[in-house]
Design a protein around this motif. Structure first.
Motif, short mmCIF file in Angstrom:
data_model
loop_
_atom_site.label_atom_id
_atom_site.label_comp_id
_atom_site.label_asym_id
_atom_site.label_seq_id
_atom_site.Cartn_x
_atom_site.Cartn_y
_atom_site.Cartn_z
N GLU A 1 33.59 32.56 45.85
CA GLU A 1 33.75 32.19 45.24
C GLU A 1 33.95 31.96 43.27
N SER A 2 33.65 32.90 43.26
CA SER A 2 33.46 33.91 42.65
C SER A 2 34.34 34.35 41.76
N ILE A 3 35.67 35.47 42.58
CA ILE A 3 35.91 35.76 42.75
C ILE A 3 37.39 34.17 42.76
N GLY A 4 37.62 33.56 43.39
CA GLY A 4 38.35 32.53 43.12
C GLY A 4 38.31 31.84 41.79
N ALA A 5 37.57 31.82 41.37
CA ALA A 5 37.54 30.48 40.27
C ALA A 5 37.79 31.66 38.95
N SER A 6 38.03 33.10 39.37
CA SER A 6 38.52 34.21 38.29
C SER A 6 40.40 34.10 38.74
N GLN A 7 40.22 33.84 39.86
CA GLN A 7 41.46 33.46 39.91
C GLN A 7 42.09 32.38 39.19
N ARG A 8 42.05 31.84 39.46
CA ARG A 8 42.45 30.65 39.32
C ARG A 8 42.07 30.19 37.14
N ARG A 9 41.40 31.33 36.99
CA ARG A 9 40.92 31.50 34.90
C ARG A 9 42.55 32.30 35.00
N GLU A 10 42.31 33.28 35.68
CA GLU A 10 43.70 34.25 35.62
C GLU A 10 44.99 33.21 35.56
#
Length: 93
Positions: free
Chosen positions: A11-20
């Protein structure tokens, strides 16, 4: 296998990718707005180049993480008002 921690990490990786991706979209909007409304037309070619670069990065992000593609409209809708505020502050200054 620690499933709970693994799920949090994913989930953390997904959130980071969405922010990017949202950040890239915001940059695209900023440069497009500058091209339309900023009086410094001498910078237009530079801004156009930046838009092309950011679009390429968006496509690369979507290619790397195809699951982000359905979120694109939501992320774009979030990025737009941020870009408008940014450009209004800069053009009015």
């Amino acid at each position: 296998l620690d499933v709970e921690n693994l799920a949090e990490e994913v989930e953390s990786i997904g959130a980071s990718q969405r922010r990017e991706l949202r950040s890239l979209l915001e940059q695209i909007y900023i440069y497009l707005l500058k091209m339309e409304f900023h009086p410094a037309h001498a910078a237009w070619l530079h801004w156009q180049s930046e838009v092309e670069t950011f679009r390429g990065q968006v496509e690369a992000s979507l290619s790397d993480s195809p699951s982000l593609r359905p979120r694109l409209p939501e992320l774009a809708a979030t990025a737009w008002p941020q870009a408008v505020r940014y450009v209004r502050r800069r053009v009015a200054a």
